[in-house]
Design a protein around this motif. Structure first.
Motif, PDB file in Angstrom:
ATOM      1  N   ALA A  40     -34.765  -4.939 -30.925  1.00 53.41           N
ATOM      2  CA  ALA A  40     -35.776  -6.001 -30.988  1.00 53.41           C
ATOM      3  C   ALA A  40     -36.969  -5.508 -31.788  1.00 53.41           C
ATOM      4  CB  ALA A  40     -36.213  -6.384 -29.577  1.00 53.41           C
TER       5      ALA A  40
ATOM      6  N   LEU B 222     -39.529 -11.320 -28.591  1.00 55.78           N
ATOM      7  CA  LEU B 222     -38.263 -12.028 -28.336  1.00 55.78           C
ATOM      8  C   LEU B 222     -38.428 -13.537 -28.439  1.00 55.78           C
ATOM      9  CD1 LEU B 222     -36.886  -9.914 -25.332  1.00 55.78           C
ATOM     10  CD2 LEU B 222     -36.220  -9.792 -27.734  1.00 55.78           C
TER      11      LEU B 222
ATOM     12  N   TYR C 259     -36.016 -16.865 -30.245  1.00 52.50           N
ATOM     13  CA  TYR C 259     -35.325 -17.895 -29.456  1.00 52.50           C
ATOM     14  C   TYR C 259     -36.116 -19.196 -29.372  1.00 52.50           C
ATOM     15  CZ  TYR C 259     -32.320 -14.095 -28.126  1.00 52.50           C
ATOM     16  OH  TYR C 259     -31.442 -13.050 -28.175  1.00 52.50           O
TER      17      TYR C 259
ATOM     18  N   HIS D  15     -33.998 -17.394 -18.805  1.00 52.18           N
ATOM     19  CA  HIS D  15     -34.458 -17.468 -20.202  1.00 52.18           C
ATOM     20  C   HIS D  15     -33.368 -16.954 -21.137  1.00 52.18           C
ATOM     21  CE1 HIS D  15     -36.929 -17.015 -23.783  1.00 52.18           C
ATOM     22  NE2 HIS D  15     -37.874 -17.699 -23.163  1.00 52.18           N
TER      23      HIS D  15
ATOM     24  N   ALA E 202     -33.472 -15.383 -23.853  1.00 55.21           N
ATOM     25  CA  ALA E 202     -33.729 -14.064 -24.439  1.00 55.21           C
ATOM     26  C   ALA E 202     -33.111 -12.947 -23.592  1.00 55.21           C
ATOM     27  CB  ALA E 202     -35.234 -13.833 -24.578  1.00 55.21           C
ATOM     28  N   PHE E 203     -32.907 -13.216 -22.306  1.00 52.78           N
ATOM     29  CA  PHE E 203     -32.354 -12.189 -21.418  1.00 52.78           C
ATOM     30  C   PHE E 203     -30.949 -12.548 -20.932  1.00 52.78           C
ATOM     31  CE2 PHE E 203     -36.953 -11.797 -21.203  1.00 52.78           C
ATOM     32  CZ  PHE E 203     -37.102 -10.457 -21.544  1.00 52.78           C
TER      33      PHE E 203
ATOM     34  N   GLY F 287     -32.068  -8.551 -25.525  1.00 53.45           N
ATOM     35  CA  GLY F 287     -33.201  -8.624 -24.605  1.00 53.45           C
ATOM     36  C   GLY F 287     -33.080  -7.626 -23.468  1.00 53.45           C
TER      37      GLY F 287
ATOM     38  N   LEU G 199     -35.639  -4.424 -22.647  1.00 52.98           N
ATOM     39  CA  LEU G 199     -36.235  -4.296 -21.320  1.00 52.98           C
ATOM     40  C   LEU G 199     -35.906  -2.923 -20.713  1.00 52.98           C
ATOM     41  CD1 LEU G 199     -37.786  -5.657 -18.993  1.00 52.98           C
ATOM     42  CD2 LEU G 199     -35.625  -6.628 -18.211  1.00 52.98           C
TER      43      LEU G 199
ATOM     44  N   SER H  83     -40.530  -8.295 -18.679  1.00 53.10           N
ATOM     45  CA  SER H  83     -39.710  -9.246 -19.449  1.00 53.10           C
ATOM     46  C   SER H  83     -40.598 -10.313 -20.102  1.00 53.10           C
ATOM     47  CB  SER H  83     -38.655  -9.893 -18.551  1.00 53.10           C
ATOM     48  OG  SER H  83     -39.268 -10.538 -17.459  1.00 53.10           O
TER      49      SER H  83
ATOM     50  N   LEU I 294     -42.340  -8.759 -23.098  1.00 53.66           N
ATOM     51  CA  LEU I 294     -41.435  -8.627 -24.246  1.00 53.66           C
ATOM     52  C   LEU I 294     -41.238  -9.953 -24.980  1.00 53.66           C
ATOM     53  CD1 LEU I 294     -38.721  -6.201 -22.853  1.00 53.66           C
ATOM     54  CD2 LEU I 294     -40.040  -5.855 -24.942  1.00 53.66           C
ATOM     55  N   LEU I 295     -41.391 -11.061 -24.288  1.00 59.03           N
ATOM     56  CA  LEU I 295     -41.226 -12.360 -24.939  1.00 59.03           C
ATOM     57  C   LEU I 295     -42.310 -12.595 -25.984  1.00 59.03           C
ATOM     58  CD1 LEU I 295     -40.255 -14.675 -21.953  1.00 59.03           C
ATOM     59  CD2 LEU I 295     -38.784 -13.917 -23.822  1.00 59.03           C
TER      60      LEU I 295
ATOM     61  N   GLU J 283     -41.818  -4.503 -28.966  1.00 60.73           N
ATOM     62  CA  GLU J 283     -41.384  -3.574 -27.922  1.00 60.73           C
ATOM     63  C   GLU J 283     -42.450  -2.531 -27.586  1.00 60.73           C
ATOM     64  OE1 GLU J 283     -37.584  -0.781 -27.601  1.00 60.73           O
ATOM     65  OE2 GLU J 283     -37.080  -2.867 -28.081  1.00 60.73           O
TER      66      GLU J 283
END
Length: 1227
Positions: A457, A461, A465, A569, A571-572, A577, A581, A606, A609-610, A614
């Motif tokens: 990433a 994130l 998405y 979500h 992304a995970f 993702g 994490l 999490s 990270l969205l 990172e």
């Protein structure tokens, strides 16, 4: 001691002359010593305490006076008659004759003063005494403090205050002494003395109250008592210092940090004329730095250098704003007098020019600071501009050199990192720490955030998405576009980046919601994480690389929770993702092993990270865990529990009509923990919760408190009608599920919490922005400093509650293993822990961190080394008496230390104490035998067979479940032999398989088991036997039956000596030589059973045979008793002679019978290595003497020993003598 000469006007006032000559007078303070001086003496003593006179510490003094002068000079004082007499005699022998030569009195005075000053200077030089910042008056206070409360030099006094202590309904005027680890009070009024010593670690509550009778009162509470102090000259200063010291103690209890740091505090460079210690000034500076860091969200190691009043020119409104400038090592900050008007943070790494502008009437003493992003800040009205500019220049020089150093190191690696740089899109610079310690492979290192199988990433994130087609445009997107434009306009007007002017307008924009694509950038800015990221280039990449492939408890928990982090979500819902994490959480666990990983960190990370890259997410997590939510995510979630208590207190003040109902239902404690730990992310729809996070990063924890109170206030009527906590939780859950963000451009994400609720009527929608504004309108008056004050109060309560829980769990664990009652175990645990804390304060041979680890199981959290054990052994163990106590303590400690790590835990401590207090005769004799059969640590030559046997046996008894590394088969064989005669409560635990046949064998063959167990014990050689005799002779000191016991001991030792001599006859020299040859051929790896079999080739019944050779008349013979009683002296040369009717031990150099000495053990040259006795012989001999049997069978009352131990405190270094005092309140 000699003192710098000071003029004294009234030599006879309140002093009595004891000796005099033409030039010197020795005086004693009235009221000191025997007699007390009647009423006048009592009054003088009272005045000394109330007026803080130095005579309280030094009641003797020497004055110098010339014959024709009325002026006296004080040249020496002493705390004891012996000390002052030595000084007086020196004067008579060395100065009197010399002074008679002088003709001029002025010359005599000059000579005497110069001589005394020379003696003082020489003493200071020879004893390496350096000048420090403390005033002479404060040094006197330190001397008083140490003398009154018997404190060692390691205990640093911070400050002392005049106040009254209320004993019952009577106030005692005196002095309150505040040291790093203790609160002490002393009062002396008309012959009645009051002393009080409280350990800060024992304080459970500290409150400043005001009543009609006592307008300024401080209440100090411990678990068992309350103490009230009043009539302070400056109660606010006193109370702040008390809070700070109690906080240090709580921090020590929580994570064991601060012992060294607070014991060796740095001194300030500038002298202060105030009656304040360097330590007090340093603690004040720490408190200011802490407030400074919290105000501007700066890194936790930033130290405030100073602050000054000034004005700042603000171009956005063309005004000079009055405020304060703060200067620290790496930052210049400004905040307006009115809190919300303007604040500013200028990192020195961004500064390019600092210059003094021309002064004028409109703009006096201006200072201009320019930054890299072309912004210029104009400060004026600076009081000491030249000094300030010099300080900033010094810090700038340090900052520039650090940046140059980092660039130089980064450049050296750039050639090898070019490929990586092109792939990542940015240069990855290595941290200085890594480069300094770099490995050989650094030159060709190719760094990747993850392995090749998983995509990395490289951006937030959310940008990957976000489902938005180019032609899509709706009112929500239009509103989002307007928000972005508003922020861009704000940046144009107020500046962008870390040097931005932060005003009321900035706060207004945050409350309206941060645009989706600006969230990461602004979170970094407002949280202060941007500063740490900028000053640690390459740090995150290094951490990820180091933590790759490392596995521990934290990584296991992280793996378990990865797929529970925002699973709704998209992304995970894929590996990219999840992998990002994993990397962030693992890197943080590697950075901060004290926290490692805690549930709820995955949910917060999490979300970070969205919206952030990172590395940015990592630094946001650092800011969150270490600064903005302190102690939230440690193993005990202490910070969250503290804020839960603060929330309850705020609820009591802000929604009083609801508070009683909530307390009755225990709802507040249930809801607040999940709300605070996840910042509402786990209880609100995602798009609404991120608005809360926006406000949190801007304003801190007060936003969470405000919002939580608003939620309660909005549901007040429904909550008042609730009948149980389940109903209340349902109401609050539905309300939070209904909080919506109508401005969100994100596709709707189903909220997990709403999916789990029942199918009742949904709550009407609540707009998140209206809820946030409502919280500011109703509860916006909550101040950050008030929250910190409440946090302190709750921290005391929470940490002490955790300590109490630990104690209960430890006691509950071992209560079935020992005859001690629960109350006795709790008291013993308190003493055990107190001794650990004392050694942490005043030094120890081992590191406190190794002895206290809050993350360990309860039983292992506090452990004790040998020096600490010696103190408790002398106080609690019944065999401790006389000069032999320390040697015996060492032997007992080694027996109890099952894993041989030089530390014992509470269970091991209690196991030994239980035997000596409640064990039966067999258990006590085995214990006594085993502590002497252990191999000596300090001997160069040992009996090899006995040492081998003893070492193996040592790890197999008492509590075998704590030992490790033993051969399982060997252990199993030994267990059968031990269970029947040692601790009966341990029977079940000693068995490896719960087979009923094993139990039947034990019950049916108990007698046989005892015999086998005795034979398993290794033999006692002659040197060990001598030590055993020493112990026996020292055990009975001050016992009512002392003489009878000595007689019995002499009889037993003579009997055992004869047995040992007779036992030698059964081993012929030829056979012994064969055995020695056989021993040489046995490899070291052979088992103990094989060695034992070869050694015991003599007849099995040697003990019985030798016992049969001794008649009753011989054992009771008086000459035999008297001749053997010399064993108690610990002879240097022992010779065993076979005499026809008796075997007499002869000591070279005669000594009186019964003499107790501390001589060392005899050298190996004088020890008969063939001489040995078995435990069976020892047992049989003791059983012949009824006095010894009665003494050993007598149970010991531990309660009295506990009471005595509670009143006794160890002081001084471990190598110094121990002085004890009782904390008393006389009169």
């Amino acid at each position: 001691m000699w003192v710098n000469p000071e003029e004294v006007l009234l030599a006879s006032a309140l002093w009595m002359t004891e000796r005099a000559n033409p030039y010197f007078i020795l005086q004693k303070r009235k009221g000191h010593g025997d007699g007390g001086g009647g009423l006048a003496g009592l009054l003088v003593g009272t005045l000394d305490v109330v007026l803080d006179s130095s005579a309280r510490v030094a009641p003797y003094r020497i004055l110098y006076q010339t014959p024709d002068s009325l002026v006296y000079w004080s040249i020496g004082h002493g705390s004891s008659r012996k000390e002052i007499t030595e000084n007086w005699e020196w004067l008579e022998q060395n100065l009197l004759q010399t002074l008679s030569i002088f003709e001029n009195e002025n010359d005599i005075t000059t000579f005497v003063k110069g001589k005394i000053q020379g003696i003082i200077a020489e003493y200071n030089k020879s004893h390496d005494i350096r000048e420090d910042d403390d005033t002479d008056k404060f040094k006197e206070a330190i001397a008083k403090f140490r003398k009154l409360f018997v404190m060692p030099e390691e205990e640093k006094l911070v400050n002392y205050y005049s106040c009254s202590y209320w004993k019952g309904k009577v106030p005692r005027q005196g002095w309150l002494y505040l040291s790093i680890n203790h609160l002490c009070f002393y009062s002396y009024l008309l012959g009645k003395e009051a002393k009080l010593v409280i350990r800060w670690a024992d304080v459970t509550q500290l409150e400043k109250n005001a009543t009609l009778l006592l307008p300024d009162m401080v209440l100090v509470s411990t678990r068992c008592s309350e103490h009230v102090f009043s009539v302070f000259r400056n109660i606010n200063e006193t109370f702040k210092l008390m809070e700070q010291l109690a906080n240090i103690a709580m921090r020590q209890l929580l994570d064991n940090k601060g012992f060294e740091q607070d014991r060796c505090l740095p001194k300030l460079k500038k002298k202060s004329p105030k009656k304040v210690s360097a330590l007090k000034r340093d603690l004040d500076a720490r408190a200011k730095s802490e407030r400074y860091r919290a105000l501007f969200r700066l890194p936790k190691d930033e130290k405030l250098d100073g602050h000054t009043d000034c004005t700042l020119w603000t171009p956005f409104n063309k005004m000079h704003i009055l405020g304060q400038m703060f200067v620290s090592t790496n930052y210049i900050c400004f905040t307006s007098k009115e809190e919300t008007v303007c604040s500013l943070i200028i990192p020195l790494r961004e500064v390019t020019i600092v210059e003094k502008a021309d002064s004028c009437n409109v703009l006096p003493s201006p200072l201009s600071i320019s930054t890299k992003n072309k912004m210029t800040f104009l400060f004026a009205n600076l009081k000491d501009r030249d000094f300030l500019v010099q300080r900033i220049s010094d810090f700038l020089q340090q900052t520039t050199s650090k940046i140059y150093f980092e660039r130089e190191i980064t450049g050296s690696l750039s050639s090898s990192d070019d490929e990586v740089s092109s792939q990542q899109g940015s240069v990855l610079s290595c941290s200085p720490q890594r480069s300094a310690l770099g490995s050989e492979g650094d030159s060709d290192r190719q760094f990747n955030l993850n392995d090749n199988r998983v995509p990395t990433a490289t951006q937030a994130l959310m940008t990957m998405y976000r489902r938005r087609s180019p032609e899509e445009f709706n009112p929500k997107l239009a509103k989002e576009f307007l928000k972005e434009q508003a922020w861009k306009n704000h940046f144009t007007e107020y500046g962008q980046g870390v040097c931005m002017y932060r005003t009321e307008k900035t706060k207004e924009l945050v409350l309206q919601g941060i645009p989706e694509n600006m969230r990461g950038e602004l979170w970094l800015l407002f949280s202060g994480a941007i500063n740490e990221m900028a000053t640690h280039p390459g740090y995150y990449e290094d951490l990820v690389e180091k933590s790759m492939g490392k596995y521990n408890l934290a990584t296991e928990e992280i793996e378990r929770d990865l797929h529970r982090s925002l699973p709704e979500h998209p992304a995970f819902q894929n590996e990219m993702g999840i992998a990002a994490l994993r990397r962030v959480l693992t890197a943080y666990a590697f950075r901060n092993p004290n926290i490692g990983y805690c549930q709820a960190m995955n949910i917060v990370t999490s979300v970070l990270l969205l919206y952030a890259k990172e590395e940015e997410a990592f630094w946001l997590l650092v800011a969150l865990c270490e600064r903005m939510l302190p102690d939230y995510y440690n193993t005990r979630v202490v910070g969250a529990l503290v804020d839960q208590g603060v929330f309850e207190e705020l609820a009591h003040v802000c929604v009083p009509q609801l508070y009683d109902c909530m307390q009755a239902l225990s709802v507040i404690s249930t809801i607040s923990l999940s709300w605070f730990l996840t910042l509402f992310l786990s209880v609100m729809p995602f798009e609404s919760a991120v608005v809360v996070v926006d406000c949190f990063f801007y304003e801190g924890i007060k936003v969470i408190f405000q919002l939580a109170l608003s939620v309660l206030d909005a549901n007040i009527h429904q909550l008042l009608s609730c009948k149980d906590d389940g109903e209340a939780m349902t109401i609050l859950g539905r309300y939070l599920d209904s909080v919506t963000n109508k401005d969100s451009t994100l596709p709707p994400i189903p909220h997990l919490h709403s999916l789990l609720t029942d199918n009742g009527e949904p709550h009407p929608e609540v707009d998140i922005f209206k809820l946030v504004r409502s919280s500011y309108e109703k509860f916006g008056s909550i101040r950050a400093d008030v929250i910190e004050q409440m946090r302190f109060k709750q921290r005391l309560r929470v940490i002490q509650a955790i300590e109490d829980t630990t104690k209960r769990n430890v006691v509950r664990t071992i209560v079935t293993e020992t005859p001690f009652s629960i109350d006795e175990l709790e008291e013993l645990y308190t003493l055990f822990k107190a001794e650990h804390l004392t050694s942490c304060y005043w030094g120890s041979t081992s590191n406190p961190m190794s002895r206290h680890d809050p993350s360990l199981p309860y039983l292992e959290q506090y452990r004790m080394d040998l020096e600490q054990f010696k103190v408790l052994f002398a106080l609690l163990f019944p065999w401790a008496c006389g000069t032999h106590t320390d040697d015996l303590a060492l032997r007992v400690f080694r027996l109890l230390d099952h894993n041989a790590d030089a530390l014992i835990n509470f269970r091991e401590f209690i196991s030994g104490l239980s035997v000596l207090c409640h064990g039966d005769l067999m258990e006590k004799l085995k214990f006594l035998y085993k502590i002497h059969v252990l191999p000596e640590l300090h001997h160069e030559q040992e009996e090899p067979d006995s040492a081998c046997e003893a070492t193996q046996y040592f790890f197999e008894d008492i509590t075998p479940e704590t030992s490790s590394g033993l051969d399982q088969k060997n252990r199993a064989e030994k267990d059968d032999g031990f269970v029947g005669v040692t601790f009966k409560s341990e029977k079940v635990k000693k068995m490896h398989t719960p087979d009923y046949r094993t139990y039947m064998r034990l019950w049916n063959q108990e007698t046989k088991a005892k015999l086998e167990n005795m034979k398993d014990l290794p033999k006692l050689n002659q040197s060990q036997f001598i030590e055993l005799c020493k112990t026996l002779y020292n055990m009975f000191s001050e016992d009512p039956s002392e003489q009878e016991l000595y007689h019995a001991t002499a009889t037993v030792t003579s009997l055992l000596l004869e047995m040992g001599e007779v036992g030698k006859l059964f081993c012929s020299p030829a056979r012994r030589t064969d055995e020695e040859d056989e021993d040489e051929r046995i490899p070291p790896s052979r088992s103990k059973q094989e060695r034992h079999h070869l050694e015991d080739s003599s007849p099995k019944d040697s003990a019985t045979s030798s016992a049969m050779l001794i008649s009753d008349d011989e054992t009771k013979d008086d000459t035999s008793v008297s001749s053997y009683s010399v064993l108690s002296a610990g002879s240097h040369e022992l010779q065993c002679e076979d005499i026809a009717e008796d075997t007499v031990l002869i000591r070279s150099g005669s000594a009186a019978a019964g003499h107790h000495g501390r001589s060392g053990l005899p050298h190996s040259a004088s020890i008969d290595k063939d001489w040995a006795i078995t435990f069976e012989q020892f047992l049989a001999s003791v059983l012949t003497e009824q006095a010894l049997v009665q003494y050993l069978e007598k149970p010991v009352e531990i309660a009295a020993r506990i009471t005595n131990a509670k009143n006794v405190r160890k002081v001084g270094h471990q190598h110094m003598s121990v002085s004890d005092y009782e904390i008393s309140l006389s009169g």
